[in-house]
Design an enzyme around this catalytic site. Structure first.
Site, PDB file in Angstrom:
ATOM      1  N   HIS A 186       1.351  -3.171   5.278  1.00 47.79           N
ATOM      2  CA  HIS A 186       1.386  -3.574   3.869  1.00 47.79           C
ATOM      3  C   HIS A 186       2.778  -4.049   3.485  1.00 47.79           C
ATOM      4  O   HIS A 186       3.784  -3.504   3.936  1.00 47.79           O
ATOM      5  CB  HIS A 186       0.858  -2.477   2.941  1.00 47.79           C
ATOM      6  CG  HIS A 186       1.608  -1.189   2.934  1.00 47.79           C
ATOM      7  ND1 HIS A 186       2.720  -0.981   2.161  1.00 47.79           N
ATOM      8  CD2 HIS A 186       1.390  -0.018   3.596  1.00 47.79           C
ATOM      9  CE1 HIS A 186       3.143   0.261   2.325  1.00 47.79           C
ATOM     10  NE2 HIS A 186       2.374   0.869   3.197  1.00 47.79           N
ATOM     11  N   ASP A 239       4.043  -4.250   0.354  1.00 41.70           N
ATOM     12  CA  ASP A 239       4.644  -3.655  -0.849  1.00 41.70           C
ATOM     13  C   ASP A 239       5.280  -2.303  -0.561  1.00 41.70           C
ATOM     14  O   ASP A 239       4.981  -1.666   0.450  1.00 41.70           O
ATOM     15  CB  ASP A 239       3.592  -3.513  -1.958  1.00 41.70           C
ATOM     16  CG  ASP A 239       2.458  -2.561  -1.579  1.00 41.70           C
ATOM     17  OD1 ASP A 239       1.973  -2.641  -0.441  1.00 41.70           O
ATOM     18  OD2 ASP A 239       2.072  -1.721  -2.424  1.00 41.70           O
ATOM     19  N   ASP A 280       8.122   3.012   5.296  1.00 36.39           N
ATOM     20  CA  ASP A 280       6.782   2.746   4.736  1.00 36.39           C
ATOM     21  C   ASP A 280       6.758   1.388   4.067  1.00 36.39           C
ATOM     22  O   ASP A 280       7.111   1.277   2.909  1.00 36.39           O
ATOM     23  CB  ASP A 280       6.449   3.873   3.752  1.00 36.39           C
ATOM     24  CG  ASP A 280       5.022   3.824   3.258  1.00 36.39           C
ATOM     25  OD1 ASP A 280       4.224   3.029   3.770  1.00 36.39           O
ATOM     26  OD2 ASP A 280       4.697   4.593   2.331  1.00 36.39           O
ATOM     27  N   GLU A 283      -0.759  -1.876  -1.389  1.00 39.50           N
ATOM     28  CA  GLU A 283      -1.281  -0.667  -0.738  1.00 39.50           C
ATOM     29  C   GLU A 283      -0.912   0.565  -1.538  1.00 39.50           C
ATOM     30  O   GLU A 283      -1.700   1.491  -1.689  1.00 39.50           O
ATOM     31  CB  GLU A 283      -0.719  -0.545   0.689  1.00 39.50           C
ATOM     32  CG  GLU A 283      -1.386   0.536   1.532  1.00 39.50           C
ATOM     33  CD  GLU A 283      -0.725   1.912   1.431  1.00 39.50           C
ATOM     34  OE1 GLU A 283      -1.322   2.887   1.914  1.00 39.50           O
ATOM     35  OE2 GLU A 283       0.386   2.022   0.859  1.00 39.50           O
ATOM     36  N   GLU A 284       0.316   0.553  -2.074  1.00 38.56           N
ATOM     37  CA  GLU A 284       0.849   1.737  -2.747  1.00 38.56           C
ATOM     38  C   GLU A 284       0.211   1.981  -4.114  1.00 38.56           C
ATOM     39  O   GLU A 284       0.438   3.016  -4.721  1.00 38.56           O
ATOM     40  CB  GLU A 284       2.375   1.623  -2.910  1.00 38.56           C
ATOM     41  CG  GLU A 284       3.142   1.519  -1.595  1.00 38.56           C
ATOM     42  CD  GLU A 284       3.150   2.817  -0.794  1.00 38.56           C
ATOM     43  OE1 GLU A 284       2.555   3.809  -1.244  1.00 38.56           O
ATOM     44  OE2 GLU A 284       3.756   2.816   0.290  1.00 38.56           O
TER      45      GLU A 284
HETATM   46 ZN   LIG Z   1       2.434   2.917   3.444  1.00 42.57          ZN
END
Ligand SMILES: [Zn+2]
Length: 376
Positions: A73, A75, A103, A135-136
């Site tokens: 992802h 973002d 992340d 995603e977040e």
């Molecule tokens: Zn993540």
């Protein structure tokens, strides 16, 4: 600076907090993919605030079905303004600090680096890189892809910080808001009204009983090995001497993948029905806003076996949601893996260990070679 660190530094440099557009990072990734000779396709959509977000798919061949997808992802979660180096990748004691380093920009840097070391023209089966948005904030981008189904995928490796441990299953995530109605009255004359708070309390008592019932549906691979639920927020009433006219609370549950999300909802609806039978005036609305399914890949799947062999670590499960469930909607068997520790992920001072980052690139390279190169 090594190539992989350079790539990670460039990714971290591009602010891609979920609240804003991810156009800049997508443009960068498009350029990098074009340099690798990949075909890129954009899948834009508007988020809830009308901002354009883009899912990007890059392919070794312009096909509708791929053997393997590497999924990351684009973002990140926001960062505290006092963290002045949030977008300036900084190395200290074998760790690379920066927002998204763990992340999930570390995984993306590893995937790009892995592909740079492979002669992609030699691959006998097509490979895709899938870069998602949002995603977040509820896996929004991946859900959009699951809806549009622009690609069929046989196997996917989904990047999330797991300290390079292969994760083969994850719980789902469901959320509802419960609005209980009452009738306001002076608290000296309770018979003239009905307290929404007393009513909500009865429902919450029942939820505690449901939570205990859920323990009977065991899924041994998880910790805890059953569906959990939580009432995390409650709000109701207007004054201490007024019977509450309304009480709202959130109901959140994390179903084991073998259990449909609606199971808890059905148990709860039955409880509401019983309350209504006992009190015909009882009024309650349930507004279910999320029902993200979990995912599970059998422990003997070739993908899991391969990643266990490459990492030297046994596969495990996680109690949080990932994009693996949406990849399943594209037909994929999935594993979640990536450098860095999830516990470091959303903090100020997020970092990824250099050795794990480099090792991840090797693991992804080997995975691509084993899955896309060897025919049969
Ligand atoms: Zn993540």
């Amino acid at each position: 600076m090594t190539r992989i660190k350079q790539t990670l530094a460039e990714l971290v440099r591009i602010d891609s907090v979920s609240a804003g557009s991810n156009a800049d990072i997508v443009e960068y990734l498009e350029r990098r993919c074009a340099d690798l000779g990949l075909v890129t396709r954009r899948f834009p959509y508007l988020d809830d605030y009308g901002i354009e977000k883009i899912n990007l798919i890059a392919l070794t061949k312009d096909v509708a079905e791929v053997e393997l997808a590497l999924v990351g992802h684009t973002d990140t979660v926001p960062y505290d303004p006092i963290w002045t180096d949030a977008t300036n990748l900084t190395e200290r004691d074998g760790k690379l600090y920066g927002r998204g380093s763990c992340d999930t920009k570390g995984f993306i840097a590893a995937a790009l680096t892995a592909l740079e070391t492979i002669d992609l023209s030699q691959l006998t089966k097509p490979l895709a890189l899938i870069f998602t948005a949002d995603e977040e904030i509820g896996l929004r981008g991946a859900k959009q892809l699951a809806l549009e189904k622009p690609l069929r995928v046989r196997y996917s490796i989904v990047g999330e910080p797991t300290s390079l441990k292969p994760v083969r299953a994850g719980k789902g995530y469901s959320l509802a808001e419960v609005i209980v109605k009452g009738r306001e009255a002076h608290s000296a004359y309770p018979a003239l009204g009905a307290s929404a708070i007393f009513r909500a309390a009865r429902l919450i008592n029942r939820l505690e009983i449901i939570a205990r019932q859920l323990r009977q549906d065991q899924h041994a691979a998880f910790d805890p090995p059953y569906t959990t639920l939580n009432v995390g927020l409650i709000h109701g009433g207007s004054a201490k001497n007024v019977l509450a006219g309304e009480c709202r609370f959130t109901l959140e549950w994390r179903p084991v993948p073998s259990q449909p999300s609606e199971h808890v909802l059905k148990l709860f609806q039955a409880a509401i029905q019983e309350e209504t039978q006992a009190d015909p005036d009882f009024q309650c609305e349930v507004d279910a806003s999320r029902a993200d399914s979990g995912f599970e890949t059998p422990p003997d799947s070739p993908l899991i076996k391969l990643l266990e062999k490459l990492t030297g670590k046994g596969s495990s499960t996680v109690a949080f949601g990932t994009e693996a469930a949406q990849m399943m909607a594209l037909g994929s068997v999935s594993v979640v893996i990536g450098p860095g520790d999830i516990r470091e992920a959303h903090r100020t001072g997020e970092f990824v260990p250099v050795d794990e980052l480099e090792r991840c690139a090797e693991i992804l390279k080997e995975s691509v070679m084993q899955i896309c190169l060897i025919s049969g």
